[in-house]
Write a protein that holds these residues in place. Structure first.
Motif, short mmCIF file in Angstrom:
data_model
loop_
_atom_site.label_atom_id
_atom_site.label_comp_id
_atom_site.label_asym_id
_atom_site.label_seq_id
_atom_site.Cartn_x
_atom_site.Cartn_y
_atom_site.Cartn_z
N VAL A 68 14.44 -9.03 20.39
CA VAL A 68 15.41 -9.96 19.83
C VAL A 68 15.42 -9.79 18.32
CG1 VAL A 68 16.12 -12.37 19.60
CG2 VAL A 68 15.04 -11.58 21.72
N TYR A 69 16.58 -9.58 17.78
CA TYR A 69 16.74 -9.36 16.34
C TYR A 69 17.31 -10.63 15.71
CZ TYR A 69 15.67 -4.42 16.75
OH TYR A 69 15.01 -3.22 16.96
N TYR A 70 16.61 -11.09 14.69
CA TYR A 70 16.99 -12.30 13.98
C TYR A 70 17.36 -11.96 12.54
CZ TYR A 70 14.35 -14.61 17.74
OH TYR A 70 13.89 -15.03 18.95
N CYS A 71 18.34 -12.66 12.01
CA CYS A 71 18.52 -12.62 10.57
C CYS A 71 18.04 -13.96 9.99
CB CYS A 71 19.95 -12.31 10.16
SG CYS A 71 21.20 -13.51 10.60
N ALA A 72 17.60 -13.87 8.76
CA ALA A 72 17.04 -15.04 8.09
C ALA A 72 17.37 -14.98 6.61
CB ALA A 72 15.52 -15.09 8.31
N ALA A 73 17.29 -16.11 5.95
CA ALA A 73 17.71 -16.17 4.55
C ALA A 73 16.75 -16.99 3.71
CB ALA A 73 19.12 -16.79 4.46
N ARG A 74 16.69 -16.63 2.44
CA ARG A 74 16.01 -17.44 1.44
C ARG A 74 16.72 -17.17 0.13
NH1 ARG A 74 11.75 -15.03 -1.70
NH2 ARG A 74 10.51 -16.95 -1.54
N ALA A 75 16.48 -18.04 -0.86
CA ALA A 75 17.18 -17.89 -2.13
C ALA A 75 16.74 -16.62 -2.85
CB ALA A 75 16.93 -19.11 -3.00
N HIS A 76 17.71 -15.86 -3.27
CA HIS A 76 17.58 -14.74 -4.21
C HIS A 76 16.81 -13.52 -3.71
CE1 HIS A 76 18.31 -18.13 -7.20
NE2 HIS A 76 19.40 -17.42 -7.16
N TYR A 77 15.49 -13.62 -3.60
CA TYR A 77 14.69 -12.40 -3.43
C TYR A 77 14.10 -12.28 -2.03
CZ TYR A 77 14.98 -12.12 -8.49
OH TYR A 77 15.44 -12.03 -9.79
N CYS A 78 13.95 -11.04 -1.59
CA CYS A 78 13.26 -10.79 -0.34
C CYS A 78 11.79 -11.17 -0.50
CB CYS A 78 13.39 -9.31 0.03
SG CYS A 78 15.10 -8.79 0.31
N PRO A 114 8.85 -7.76 23.12
CA PRO A 114 7.99 -8.36 24.15
C PRO A 114 6.52 -8.01 23.93
CG PRO A 114 9.92 -7.33 25.14
CD PRO A 114 9.92 -6.94 23.70
N GLY A 115 5.69 -9.02 23.91
CA GLY A 115 4.26 -8.81 23.77
C GLY A 115 3.79 -8.46 22.38
N LYS A 116 4.68 -8.52 21.41
CA LYS A 116 4.31 -8.16 20.04
C LYS A 116 4.60 -9.31 19.08
CE LYS A 116 5.13 -3.19 20.55
NZ LYS A 116 5.83 -2.00 19.98
#
Length: 122
Positions: free
Chosen positions: A93-103, A41-43
């Protein structure tokens, strides 16, 4: 269709633990990096941690180092965020997210889940 579904959030007292899960559908973990982000919140949104397609781990936010651990189960196609010694400032709120191969160096992810709420409060 690529899809991410978070679970495991809830209300926990300070000092407690939670394990968040990110179930991946439509792709396999050996081809994608999965990151955890949080919005308090607020960040602004923070990048918490990431695990790349080979299992290499990256922790981004200093306040969680030593308390949060990212891991994955290839067979279940699921990534976890184990959180211990939780503090009120971990609320968000914690989200997971994805992209190909590398962080990513930035927060450029291609797919996002809907999030799971973590509340740390006595």
């Amino acid at each position: 269709q690529f899809k991410l579904v978070e679970s495991g959030g809830g209300l926990v007292q300070p000092g407690g633990s939670l394990r968040l899960s990110c179930a991946v559908a439509g792709g396999t973990l050996d081809a994608y990096a999965i990151g955890w982000f949080r919005l308090a919140p607020g960040k602004e949104r923070e990048k918490v941690s990431c695990i790349d397609y080979s299992g290499g781990r990256t922790s981004w936010v200093d306040p969680v180092r030593g308390r949060f651990t990212i891991s994955r189960d290839i067979a279940k196609n699921t990534v976890y965020l184990q959180m211990i010694s939780l503090k009120p400032e971990d609320t968000g709120v914690y989200y997971c997210a994805a992209r190909a191969h590398y962080c990513p160096v930035g927060d450029g992810m291609d797919y996002w889940g809907k999030g799971t709420l973590v509340t740390v409060s006595s």
